[in-house]
Scaffold this motif. Structure first.
Motif, PDB file in Angstrom:
ATOM      1  N   ASP A   1     146.251  97.642  27.673  1.00 43.11           N
ATOM      2  CA  ASP A   1     147.068  98.375  26.706  1.00 43.11           C
ATOM      3  C   ASP A   1     148.531  97.962  26.717  1.00 43.11           C
ATOM      4  N   PHE A   2     148.912  97.065  27.639  1.00 37.00           N
ATOM      5  CA  PHE A   2     150.323  96.719  27.775  1.00 37.00           C
ATOM      6  C   PHE A   2     150.528  95.208  27.835  1.00 37.00           C
ATOM      7  N   GLU A   3     151.663  94.796  27.281  1.00 36.03           N
ATOM      8  CA  GLU A   3     152.183  93.457  27.522  1.00 36.03           C
ATOM      9  C   GLU A   3     153.146  93.568  28.699  1.00 36.03           C
ATOM     10  N   ALA A   4     153.396  92.454  29.395  1.00 40.00           N
ATOM     11  CA  ALA A   4     154.282  92.552  30.552  1.00 40.00           C
ATOM     12  C   ALA A   4     154.882  91.196  30.901  1.00 40.00           C
ATOM     13  N   LEU A   5     156.039  91.257  31.528  1.00 44.26           N
ATOM     14  CA  LEU A   5     156.691  90.088  32.114  1.00 44.26           C
ATOM     15  C   LEU A   5     156.843  90.333  33.612  1.00 44.26           C
ATOM     16  N   PRO A   6     156.590  89.332  34.445  1.00 46.90           N
ATOM     17  CA  PRO A   6     156.807  89.506  35.890  1.00 46.90           C
ATOM     18  C   PRO A   6     158.299  89.502  36.209  1.00 46.90           C
ATOM     19  N   LEU A   7     158.724  90.475  36.998  1.00 45.88           N
ATOM     20  CA  LEU A   7     160.131  90.563  37.384  1.00 45.88           C
ATOM     21  C   LEU A   7     160.355  90.117  38.827  1.00 45.88           C
ATOM     22  N   VAL A   8     159.592  90.704  39.758  1.00 50.39           N
ATOM     23  CA  VAL A   8     159.798  90.443  41.175  1.00 50.39           C
ATOM     24  C   VAL A   8     158.450  90.420  41.877  1.00 50.39           C
ATOM     25  N   ARG A   9     158.294  89.478  42.786  1.00 49.51           N
ATOM     26  CA  ARG A   9     157.137  89.451  43.686  1.00 49.51           C
ATOM     27  C   ARG A   9     157.688  89.405  45.105  1.00 49.51           C
ATOM     28  N   SER A  10     157.422  90.462  45.884  1.00 46.75           N
ATOM     29  CA  SER A  10     157.972  90.545  47.227  1.00 46.75           C
ATOM     30  C   SER A  10     156.909  91.064  48.188  1.00 46.75           C
ATOM     31  N   PRO A  11     156.652  90.350  49.309  1.00 44.66           N
ATOM     32  CA  PRO A  11     155.657  90.835  50.268  1.00 44.66           C
ATOM     33  C   PRO A  11     156.148  92.081  50.997  1.00 44.66           C
ATOM     34  N   LEU A  12     155.221  92.930  51.412  1.00 36.70           N
ATOM     35  CA  LEU A  12     155.583  94.111  52.184  1.00 36.70           C
ATOM     36  C   LEU A  12     155.808  93.735  53.638  1.00 36.70           C
ATOM     37  N   CYS A  13     156.777  94.399  54.217  1.00 43.83           N
ATOM     38  CA  CYS A  13     157.084  94.212  55.636  1.00 43.83           C
ATOM     39  C   CYS A  13     156.965  95.542  56.369  1.00 43.83           C
ATOM     40  N   LEU A  14     156.674  95.458  57.638  1.00 41.74           N
ATOM     41  CA  LEU A  14     156.723  96.642  58.475  1.00 41.74           C
ATOM     42  C   LEU A  14     158.178  96.980  58.759  1.00 41.74           C
ATOM     43  N   LEU A  15     158.543  98.219  58.497  1.00 45.21           N
ATOM     44  CA  LEU A  15     159.855  98.742  58.865  1.00 45.21           C
ATOM     45  C   LEU A  15     159.619  99.793  59.938  1.00 45.21           C
TER      46      LEU A  15
ATOM     47  N   THR B   1     163.218  97.410  63.448  1.00 47.34           N
ATOM     48  CA  THR B   1     162.273  96.318  63.632  1.00 47.34           C
ATOM     49  C   THR B   1     161.723  95.990  62.252  1.00 47.34           C
ATOM     50  N   ILE B   2     161.921  94.776  61.814  1.00 45.33           N
ATOM     51  CA  ILE B   2     161.435  94.346  60.498  1.00 45.33           C
ATOM     52  C   ILE B   2     160.542  93.134  60.712  1.00 45.33           C
ATOM     53  N   VAL B   3     159.256  93.287  60.398  1.00 46.03           N
ATOM     54  CA  VAL B   3     158.288  92.226  60.651  1.00 46.03           C
ATOM     55  C   VAL B   3     157.411  92.028  59.414  1.00 46.03           C
ATOM     56  N   PRO B   4     157.245  90.797  58.939  1.00 48.35           N
ATOM     57  CA  PRO B   4     156.341  90.561  57.801  1.00 48.35           C
ATOM     58  C   PRO B   4     154.920  91.015  58.121  1.00 48.35           C
ATOM     59  N   LEU B   5     154.281  91.612  57.134  1.00 48.61           N
ATOM     60  CA  LEU B   5     152.907  92.077  57.290  1.00 48.61           C
ATOM     61  C   LEU B   5     151.944  90.926  57.029  1.00 48.61           C
ATOM     62  N   ALA B   6     150.972  90.789  57.904  1.00 47.48           N
ATOM     63  CA  ALA B   6     149.933  89.765  57.723  1.00 47.48           C
ATOM     64  C   ALA B   6     148.580  90.408  58.014  1.00 47.48           C
ATOM     65  N   LYS B   7     147.554  89.772  57.528  1.00 46.60           N
ATOM     66  CA  LYS B   7     146.172  90.238  57.760  1.00 46.60           C
ATOM     67  C   LYS B   7     146.018  91.715  57.368  1.00 46.60           C
ATOM     68  N   PRO B   8     146.081  92.052  56.098  1.00 48.36           N
ATOM     69  CA  PRO B   8     146.303  91.131  54.968  1.00 48.36           C
ATOM     70  C   PRO B   8     147.777  91.083  54.559  1.00 48.36           C
ATOM     71  N   VAL B   9     148.120  90.072  53.756  1.00 46.12           N
ATOM     72  CA  VAL B   9     149.417  90.069  53.081  1.00 46.12           C
ATOM     73  C   VAL B   9     149.314  91.007  51.887  1.00 46.12           C
ATOM     74  N   VAL B  10     150.239  91.955  51.796  1.00 46.17           N
ATOM     75  CA  VAL B  10     150.257  92.917  50.687  1.00 46.17           C
ATOM     76  C   VAL B  10     151.565  92.718  49.940  1.00 46.17           C
ATOM     77  N   GLU B  11     151.499  92.606  48.620  1.00 49.20           N
ATOM     78  CA  GLU B  11     152.690  92.288  47.837  1.00 49.20           C
ATOM     79  C   GLU B  11     153.074  93.411  46.883  1.00 49.20           C
ATOM     80  N   TRP B  12     154.350  93.468  46.636  1.00 47.84           N
ATOM     81  CA  TRP B  12     154.953  94.387  45.658  1.00 47.84           C
ATOM     82  C   TRP B  12     155.269  93.550  44.425  1.00 47.84           C
TER      83      TRP B  12
END
Length: 305
Positions: free
Chosen positions: A157-171, A257-268
Motif C-alpha cells: 500500500d506504500f511507496e518508499a525511499l530508504p533513508l538509513v540502514r544501521s545495525p543494532l548494537c548492545l548498549l 559498553t557498546i558492542v555490535p550484535l551478531a548471531k544474528p545481525v539485526v538492522e534498523w
C-alpha cells in the motif's frame, strides 16, 4: 455561467459599450455579444435592457454585476494561491516522524526550509505503527517507517525511499561483562533485564522477534519512547538495550559498553513512505526530490505537474 463570461459582462458595463469592451478584451464585438447572450441564457434572465446601441442594467444585471466583482476577485486570488503552491511560495507539509529519526533527516529539513521558506513544516511525532495509521488516514503526507519482516505486507500500500540502514548494537552499563568484546550473540542476553521502547514503536516487534528466534523472551523492566532516556536508564543499571549503531555512536563511549550484535545481525532500516494510491502535494514532491538528491546512486526526481 463561467468566469470569462462574467469578465466580459463587467467590461461591457464599465465601458458602457460593446465596441470599447471588445477593444479592451482584444476580441471581436460579435464575440462579446455572444458571451453576454450565453451568460443571460445560463441564468435564464435578461441582464441588459437594450435600446438600439444603448443599454441599461436590469435589476438582475445589477445583482450579477455586484457579485461578479466579488467572484472575479476571488478567482484572481485563487490563481495567485495556486501559482504560489506550484512554485512552492506557500503551503504546508505534514510529515510523520519518530523521535529517533531526527538525526537522520534534520539537515535535510534545514535545507528544505532554506529552499522553500514559505512552506510550513509540521512534524507529527509518533512511532512507526502510528505513522502508518496517519498515512492511511491522510493526516500526514509522508512518514518515516521501519522496514522489517513483520510488516512486509504493508509495502503493498506504500511507496518508499530508504533513508538509513544501521545495525543494532548492545548498549549496556560501562562495567558489564561484555566490556571489551568485539561482538555479542543475542542468546547471551537471555538472562539480562531489558529496557524496551514505547508501545507504538515497531522496534519492539523487531527485537522481540529476534529474541524469540534466539530462544528466549526478554524480561522487560522499563520502557521509553526516547532513546536519550533509554540510554540514561542503561547507564544507571536498569537494564540493557538494543539500539541502532548510528545512535550509539553519538553517546559518550566511556559511560557504556557498546558492542555490535551478531548471531544474528539485526538492522534498523528506516524508510520514507507515502501512500501508493495518494496524490502528493507540490510541497511533498519537492521534499522527495530533495531526499533523492542526497541518495548515493541517484533516483529520478518527482515531476511537479
Amino acid at each position: 455561467m463561467d468566469i470569462r463570461s462574467l469578465r466580459y459582462f463587467v467590461e461591457v458595463v464599465e465601458q458602457n459599450s460593446f465596441t470599447r469592451a471588445a477593444s479592451r478584451l482584444h476580441v471581436t464585438q460579435p464575440t462579446v455579444s455572444k458571451m453576454i447572450a450565453q451568460l443571460e441564457q445560463s441564468l435564464d434572465l435578461a441582464l441588459l435592457d437594450r435600446v438600439g446601441k444603448r443599454f441599461t442594467l436590469t435589476d438582475a444585471g445589477q445583482v450579477v454585476l455586484s457579485r461578479a466583482h466579488e467572484l472575479l476577485a476571488l478567482h484572481a486570488e485563487l490563481k495567485v494561491e495556486l501559482r504560489d503552491l506550484q512554485h512552492l511560495e506557500r503551503g504546508e507539509l505534514r510529515v510523520g516522524v519518530s523521535p529517533q529519526t531526527h538525526m537522520a533527516i534534520d539537515s535535510w529539513l534545514a535545507e528544505y526550509h532554506q529552499r522553500y521558506p514559505g512552506i510550513a513544516l509540521k512534524m507529527v511525532e509518533s512511532g512507526t505503527q502510528a505513522i502508518e495509521r496517519d498515512l492511511r488516514k491522510g493526516t500526514v503526507e509522508l512518514g518515516t517507517m521501519l522496514d522489517y519482516p513483520g510488516n512486509a505486507a504493508t509495502w503493498q500500500d506504500f511507496e518508499a525511499l530508504p533513508l538509513v540502514r544501521s545495525p543494532l548494537c548492545l548498549l549496556a552499563p560501562r562495567d558489564s561483562r561484555w566490556q571489551g568484546r568485539q561482538t555479542v550473540a543475542l542468546a547471551e542476553l537471555a538472562d539480562s533485564p531489558f529496557v524496551f521502547y514505547g508501545d507504538a514503536f515497531a522496534l519492539n516487534e523487531i527485537v522481540l522477534d529476534a529474541c524469540q528466534r534466539a530462544g528466549f523472551a526478554p524480561r522487560i523492566t522499563s520502557r521509553s519512547g526516547q532513546w536519550d532516556f533509554i540510554a540514561s536508564l542503561v547507564r544507571l543499571g536498569v537494564g540493557v538495550c538494543l539500539l541502532p549503531k548510528m545512535f550509539c555512536d553519538t553517546l559518550n563511549a566511556g559511560d557504556f559498553t557498546i558492542v555490535p550484535l551478531a548471531k544474528p545481525v539485526v538492522e534498523w532500516n528506516l524508510m520514507l513512505a507515502w501512500r501508493r494510491a495518494g496524490r502528493l502535494s507540490f510541497a511533498a514532491r519537492a521534499w522527495l526530490d530533495l531526499v533523492r538528491s542526497h541518495m548515493p546512486h541517484g533516483v529520478p526526481p518527482v515531476r511537479l505537474q
